[in-house]
Design a protein around this motif. Structure first.
Motif, PDB file in Angstrom:
ATOM      1  N   VAL A  69     -31.093  78.140  29.044  1.00 34.72           N
ATOM      2  CA  VAL A  69     -30.837  79.124  27.986  1.00 34.72           C
ATOM      3  C   VAL A  69     -30.129  80.337  28.578  1.00 34.72           C
ATOM      4  N   THR A  70     -30.597  80.796  29.729  1.00 29.05           N
ATOM      5  CA  THR A  70     -29.951  81.919  30.405  1.00 29.05           C
ATOM      6  C   THR A  70     -28.494  81.585  30.705  1.00 29.05           C
ATOM      7  N   ILE A  71     -28.245  80.403  31.224  1.00 32.45           N
ATOM      8  CA  ILE A  71     -26.878  79.976  31.538  1.00 32.45           C
ATOM      9  C   ILE A  71     -26.052  79.855  30.261  1.00 32.45           C
ATOM     10  N   GLY A  72     -26.655  79.370  29.186  1.00 28.69           N
ATOM     11  CA  GLY A  72     -25.941  79.256  27.925  1.00 28.69           C
ATOM     12  C   GLY A  72     -25.490  80.606  27.400  1.00 28.69           C
ATOM     13  N   ILE A  73     -26.376  81.586  27.478  1.00 30.49           N
ATOM     14  CA  ILE A  73     -26.009  82.940  27.042  1.00 30.49           C
ATOM     15  C   ILE A  73     -24.912  83.497  27.932  1.00 30.49           C
ATOM     16  N   LEU A 144     -28.961  61.460  33.492  1.00 29.17           N
ATOM     17  CA  LEU A 144     -28.270  62.742  33.513  1.00 29.17           C
ATOM     18  C   LEU A 144     -27.594  63.014  32.173  1.00 29.17           C
ATOM     19  N   VAL A 145     -26.938  61.999  31.620  1.00 30.84           N
ATOM     20  CA  VAL A 145     -26.279  62.142  30.319  1.00 30.84           C
ATOM     21  C   VAL A 145     -27.287  62.539  29.250  1.00 30.84           C
ATOM     22  N   CYS A 146     -28.443  61.895  29.257  1.00 30.45           N
ATOM     23  CA  CYS A 146     -29.467  62.200  28.251  1.00 30.45           C
ATOM     24  C   CYS A 146     -29.939  63.642  28.365  1.00 30.45           C
ATOM     25  N   GLU A 147     -30.157  64.123  29.592  1.00 30.04           N
ATOM     26  CA  GLU A 147     -30.595  65.505  29.780  1.00 30.04           C
ATOM     27  C   GLU A 147     -29.507  66.500  29.369  1.00 30.04           C
ATOM     28  N   ILE A 148     -28.255  66.152  29.631  1.00 29.64           N
ATOM     29  CA  ILE A 148     -27.151  67.019  29.201  1.00 29.64           C
ATOM     30  C   ILE A 148     -27.131  67.129  27.680  1.00 29.64           C
ATOM     31  N   ILE A 149     -27.251  65.991  27.002  1.00 30.18           N
ATOM     32  CA  ILE A 149     -27.204  65.984  25.538  1.00 30.18           C
ATOM     33  C   ILE A 149     -28.373  66.765  24.947  1.00 30.18           C
ATOM     34  N   GLY A 150     -29.579  66.477  25.424  1.00 31.91           N
ATOM     35  CA  GLY A 150     -30.761  67.150  24.885  1.00 31.91           C
ATOM     36  C   GLY A 150     -30.708  68.648  25.084  1.00 31.91           C
ATOM     37  N   THR A 151     -30.268  69.078  26.275  1.00 38.57           N
ATOM     38  CA  THR A 151     -30.204  70.512  26.546  1.00 38.57           C
ATOM     39  C   THR A 151     -29.078  71.163  25.755  1.00 38.57           C
ATOM     40  N   PHE A 152     -27.968  70.450  25.599  1.00 36.02           N
ATOM     41  CA  PHE A 152     -26.884  70.981  24.774  1.00 36.02           C
ATOM     42  C   PHE A 152     -27.389  71.274  23.365  1.00 36.02           C
ATOM     43  N   VAL A 153     -28.118  70.334  22.779  1.00 38.59           N
ATOM     44  CA  VAL A 153     -28.646  70.542  21.427  1.00 38.59           C
ATOM     45  C   VAL A 153     -29.554  71.763  21.402  1.00 38.59           C
ATOM     46  N   LEU A 154     -30.453  71.856  22.373  1.00 40.55           N
ATOM     47  CA  LEU A 154     -31.376  72.997  22.417  1.00 40.55           C
ATOM     48  C   LEU A 154     -30.619  74.323  22.466  1.00 40.55           C
ATOM     49  N   VAL A 155     -29.743  74.483  23.446  1.00 43.93           N
ATOM     50  CA  VAL A 155     -29.092  75.774  23.663  1.00 43.93           C
ATOM     51  C   VAL A 155     -28.092  76.076  22.556  1.00 43.93           C
ATOM     52  N   PHE A 156     -27.326  75.083  22.124  1.00 42.42           N
ATOM     53  CA  PHE A 156     -26.334  75.298  21.078  1.00 42.42           C
ATOM     54  C   PHE A 156     -26.992  75.761  19.781  1.00 42.42           C
ATOM     55  N   VAL A 157     -28.095  75.114  19.415  1.00 37.64           N
ATOM     56  CA  VAL A 157     -28.777  75.477  18.168  1.00 37.64           C
ATOM     57  C   VAL A 157     -29.480  76.825  18.314  1.00 37.64           C
ATOM     58  N   VAL A 158     -30.058  77.106  19.480  1.00 40.10           N
ATOM     59  CA  VAL A 158     -30.672  78.419  19.708  1.00 40.10           C
ATOM     60  C   VAL A 158     -29.628  79.520  19.563  1.00 40.10           C
ATOM     61  N   LEU A 159     -28.443  79.312  20.113  1.00 45.78           N
ATOM     62  CA  LEU A 159     -27.375  80.301  19.956  1.00 45.78           C
ATOM     63  C   LEU A 159     -26.935  80.415  18.502  1.00 45.78           C
ATOM     64  N   ALA A 160     -26.973  79.310  17.770  1.00 44.22           N
ATOM     65  CA  ALA A 160     -26.668  79.359  16.335  1.00 44.22           C
ATOM     66  C   ALA A 160     -27.727  80.161  15.586  1.00 44.22           C
ATOM     67  N   PHE A 161     -29.000  79.998  15.970  1.00 45.67           N
ATOM     68  CA  PHE A 161     -30.071  80.786  15.344  1.00 45.67           C
ATOM     69  C   PHE A 161     -29.773  82.282  15.456  1.00 45.67           C
TER      70      PHE A 161
END
Length: 251
Positions: A69-73, A144-161
């Protein structure tokens, strides 16, 4: 707000998250627990409520609780991590340190809460699963692909919130985590958070564990599965960074 307050906030919030998250896994997996065999959805909801509580506790620092999340921001181009906390090299390291220490401490407290049940459980894999994630099918590239996808969804949607306030606050993030676990968690156990996996995995390596049979004979060596440990660190970092970049374009 000072960086000392940011550090303490992230330590406390992430510790609560891991205490409740590791706790629900222990409740479901460890021998003679009243929640034994409660199932995957109980684990999903336990982690979601852990996020809910952790976000409230860490409100002062913006409740990242997660280096991804920190990296996403950071990668989104934001000027602040939280009100009064400018994005910078030093503040980034403080968030990372608080998240890692909090995750470690939360896992240790969960171990204390369930110590008799760890001693009653002979399956080494179940003990490790309380602390860290592991793949259902070990394939490092696809894990690795699965973790990338799952984390992308988490951070992308949190930023949308953040851009579309709904008045749901931490509940929205909690429900998101439950949804990710239910939909994308099966292949790897959905770390989606480098601190969530690495901090508790270090705790597992350091804590005394009983690996003896009922008659006191040694039945195996403790294995923290370090060969897999890079996946739930690298995958979430990539997923969080991608989410931040795309959010800066989309929102």
């Amino acid at each position: 707000m000072g960086l000392g307050s940011v550090f303490l906030s992230e330590v406390l919030g992430t510790a609560i998250l891991l205490l409740m998250g590791a706790g629900v896994v222990a409740n479901v997996l460890l021998a003679k627990s009243k929640g034994f065999d409660g199932g995957w959805l109980l684990i999903n909801f336990g982690w979601g409520i852990g996020v809910f509580a952790g976000v409230y506790v860490a409100f002062k620092s913006g409740a990242h609780l997660n280096p991804a999340v920190t990296i996403g921001i950071l990668s989104s181009g934001a000027a602040e991590y939280a009100p009064g906390v400018p994005v910078g090299f030093g503040s980034t390291l403080v968030y990372f340190a608080g998240e890692m220490l909090g995750a470690f401490l939360g896992a240790v407290v969960a171990w204390l809460a369930y110590k008799p049940h760890f001693e009653e459980t002979n399956d080494h894999g179940l003990k490790l699963a309380v602390f860290s994630t592991g793949p259902a099918i070990r394939s490092y590239a696809w894990n690795l692909v699965c973790e990338i996808i799952g984390t992308f969804v988490l951070v992308f949607v949190v930023l949308a919130f953040a851009k579309t306030p709904s008045q749901l606050g931490p509940l929205a993030v909690a429900l998101l985590v439950v949804g990710i676990g239910a939909s994308l968690g099966g292949p790897t156990g959905y770390a989606i958070n480098p601190a969530r996996d690495l901090g508790p995995r270090i705790a597992h390596a350091l804590l005394p564990m009983a690996y003896k049979g009922s008659e006191g004979q040694e039945i195996g060596k403790k294995d923290s599965d370090w060969s897999y440990a890079w996946v739930p660190v690298v995958g979430p970092i990539i997923g969080g960074a991608l989410a931040g970049v795309i959010a800066s374009i989309a929102f």
